[in-house]
Design a protein around this motif. Structure first.
Motif, short mmCIF file in Angstrom:
data_model
loop_
_atom_site.label_atom_id
_atom_site.label_comp_id
_atom_site.label_asym_id
_atom_site.label_seq_id
_atom_site.Cartn_x
_atom_site.Cartn_y
_atom_site.Cartn_z
N CYS A 105 0.84 -1.21 0.00
CA CYS A 105 0.00 0.00 0.00
C CYS A 105 0.87 1.25 0.00
N THR A 106 0.24 2.38 -0.33
CA THR A 106 0.97 3.64 -0.36
C THR A 106 0.72 4.41 0.93
N VAL A 107 1.50 5.45 1.10
CA VAL A 107 1.35 6.30 2.29
C VAL A 107 -0.05 6.92 2.31
N ARG A 108 -0.50 7.45 1.16
CA ARG A 108 -1.84 8.07 1.16
C ARG A 108 -2.94 7.01 1.27
N GLY A 109 -2.64 5.77 0.82
CA GLY A 109 -3.60 4.68 1.00
C GLY A 109 -3.82 4.40 2.49
N LEU A 110 -2.74 4.45 3.26
CA LEU A 110 -2.84 4.25 4.72
C LEU A 110 -3.64 5.36 5.37
N LEU A 111 -3.44 6.59 4.88
CA LEU A 111 -4.16 7.74 5.44
C LEU A 111 -5.67 7.57 5.25
N TYR A 112 -6.07 7.23 4.04
CA TYR A 112 -7.51 7.06 3.78
C TYR A 112 -8.07 5.84 4.51
N HIS A 113 -7.24 4.83 4.67
CA HIS A 113 -7.66 3.65 5.42
C HIS A 113 -7.99 4.03 6.87
N LEU A 114 -7.08 4.75 7.50
CA LEU A 114 -7.30 5.09 8.92
C LEU A 114 -8.48 6.04 9.09
N ALA A 115 -8.64 6.96 8.12
CA ALA A 115 -9.77 7.90 8.22
C ALA A 115 -11.10 7.16 8.03
N GLY A 116 -11.13 6.24 7.08
CA GLY A 116 -12.36 5.48 6.82
C GLY A 116 -12.68 4.52 7.95
N HIS A 117 -11.64 3.97 8.55
CA HIS A 117 -11.82 3.06 9.68
C HIS A 117 -12.51 3.79 10.83
N GLU A 118 -12.11 5.04 11.05
CA GLU A 118 -12.75 5.83 12.11
C GLU A 118 -14.23 6.06 11.79
N LEU A 119 -14.51 6.42 10.53
CA LEU A 119 -15.92 6.66 10.15
C LEU A 119 -16.76 5.39 10.30
N HIS A 120 -16.16 4.26 9.98
CA HIS A 120 -16.84 2.96 10.13
C HIS A 120 -17.27 2.77 11.59
N HIS A 121 -16.36 3.04 12.52
CA HIS A 121 -16.69 2.84 13.93
C HIS A 121 -17.65 3.91 14.45
N ILE A 122 -17.55 5.13 13.94
CA ILE A 122 -18.52 6.16 14.35
C ILE A 122 -19.93 5.72 13.93
N ASN A 123 -20.03 5.20 12.71
CA ASN A 123 -21.34 4.72 12.23
C ASN A 123 -21.85 3.58 13.11
N LEU A 124 -20.95 2.68 13.51
CA LEU A 124 -21.37 1.56 14.36
C LEU A 124 -21.82 2.05 15.74
N ILE A 125 -21.10 3.02 16.28
CA ILE A 125 -21.49 3.55 17.60
C ILE A 125 -22.89 4.16 17.49
N ARG A 126 -23.11 4.93 16.44
CA ARG A 126 -24.43 5.58 16.28
C ARG A 126 -25.54 4.53 16.09
N SER A 127 -25.26 3.50 15.30
CA SER A 127 -26.33 2.56 14.94
C SER A 127 -26.53 1.45 15.97
N ARG A 128 -25.49 1.06 16.68
CA ARG A 128 -25.61 -0.10 17.57
C ARG A 128 -25.64 0.24 19.05
N TYR A 129 -25.02 1.35 19.42
CA TYR A 129 -24.86 1.62 20.85
C TYR A 129 -25.82 2.69 21.37
N LEU A 130 -26.24 3.63 20.49
CA LEU A 130 -27.00 4.78 21.00
C LEU A 130 -28.49 4.69 20.66
#
Lengths: 173, 174
Positions: A148-173
């Protein structure tokens, strides 16, 4: 903030598409990281300790465990990005998130402590990626068996955060 | 001559089938409690966990847990297969497979299908396999993505409560 265009699908691990697809295509990824942290602060800032320690099903993580997992993940991906940007030729190891979560001690920590660390890591991540030249952002490396590339890692980590924010909103709250 | 030509063809066909058989993907077992390798059921039956694996069969994600099932009591006991379920972190739905064993009857391989209420003779032990398949069909890429990101929970249901005994992740993920 610096504009970093979205990477092509071959610049991150195939499974990461589910994360990268969540990130807007406008190139303002560093601004989004900055804004997302504020969203998370607002999202979890009002929750009670009971809510933060709630598991919506047996074996699932608590919100505190999810937050520390997100911090761990971001720190590891930023480290990988730093290595690739500097020309690291060795393959970097993977990590097992279940082991890390089990040993994180997240549920014993205060929210102030977790969010303080989260903010420090986020600032560090933005500063690191802001410092990279376009050439560095396009450098390749091998982590956990995936090229993977450096910018690929950046988008991966940013998307991973959004994935978990969505899960918190949909499953926990 | 034509018959003789069939022999190498059949040999090649056999070789192809044998070598193209898909190997399962080894799973790593992550304990939730201190000793998840052994689980004692309310009726005293003991499950000793041996290993676990994932596979993709008929375009479905398969998951299998291999155990040694032990009955140390002087009377026979029944294992209720429905007491155990799996659930994945991605909420992939799973259906429980029946338990099959095979044995040779003369030159024939016989397949035995066992009931979900599985009797275990007194003072005996033997291999027992739990297995499930996903309700959804997955492409090879989707299957690989599941292995890379998903965690499967092995759960025992007793007295209306669910107890997670261990977690399964793809062994090569680490």
């Amino acid at each position: 903030m610096k504009l970093i265009p979205k990477p092509s699908p071959d610049e991150y691990a195939p499974y990461a598409a589910m994360y990268v697809d969540l990130v807007p295509d406008d190139g303002h990824i560093l601004q989004h990281l900055n804004d997302n942290f504020k969203d998370i602060q607002q999202l979890v800032g009002t929750l009670s300790e009971t809510q933060l320690l709630h598991r919506y099903a047996p074996g699932k993580w608590t919100i505190k465990e999810v937050l520390v997992h997100m911090v761990d993940d971001e720190r590891i991906y930023a480290y990988r990005a730093m290595c690739f940007a500097r020309g690291e030729q060795q393959a970097l190891p993977g990590f097992e998130q279940e082991d890390y979560a089990a040993n994180s001690g997240a549920n014993e920590r205060s929210m102030e402590s977790i969010m303080e660390e989260y903010e420090a890591v986020r600032r560090s991540t933005i500063a690191l990626f802001s410092s990279f030249t376009d050439e560095a952002l396009a450098r390749w490396g091998n982590a956990n068996g995936y090229m993977c590339t450096v910018r690929g890692l950046l988008y991966h980590l940013a998307g991973h955060e959004l994935h978990h924010i969505n899960l918190i909103r949909s499953r926990y709250l | 001559m034509k018959v003789l030509g069939l022999v190498p063809l059949l040999g090649l066909y056999y070789l192809f089938c044998a070598t193209s058989a898909r190997h399962p993907d080894e799973a790593r077992i992550i304990c939730v409690s201190n000793n998840c390798q052994t689980y004692v059921m309310p009726n005293g039956l003991r499950l000793n966990l041996k290993y676990a694996a994932f596979n993709r069969i008929r375009r479905q994600l398969g998951c299998a847990v291999f155990c040694d099932l032990q009955n140390s009591a002087d009377s026979s006991k029944v294992l209720d297969r429905n007491m155990f379920i799996v659930r994945s972190s991605s909420d992939t739905g799973f259906t429980t497979n029946l338990f099959y064993t095979s044995h040779m009857a003369g030159l024939l391989l016989k397949i035995d299908q066992h009931p979900n209420q599985y009797p275990v003779a007194a003072n005996s032990h033997g291999d027992y396999v739990f297995s499930w398949h996903s309700k959804l069909q997955l492409s090879e890429k989707e299957y690989r993505n599941h292995l890379a990101t998903d965690t499967v929970l092995f759960i025992a249901k007793t007295g209306g409560t669910e107890q997670v005994l261990f977690k399964l992740v793809w062994a090569k993920r680490k």
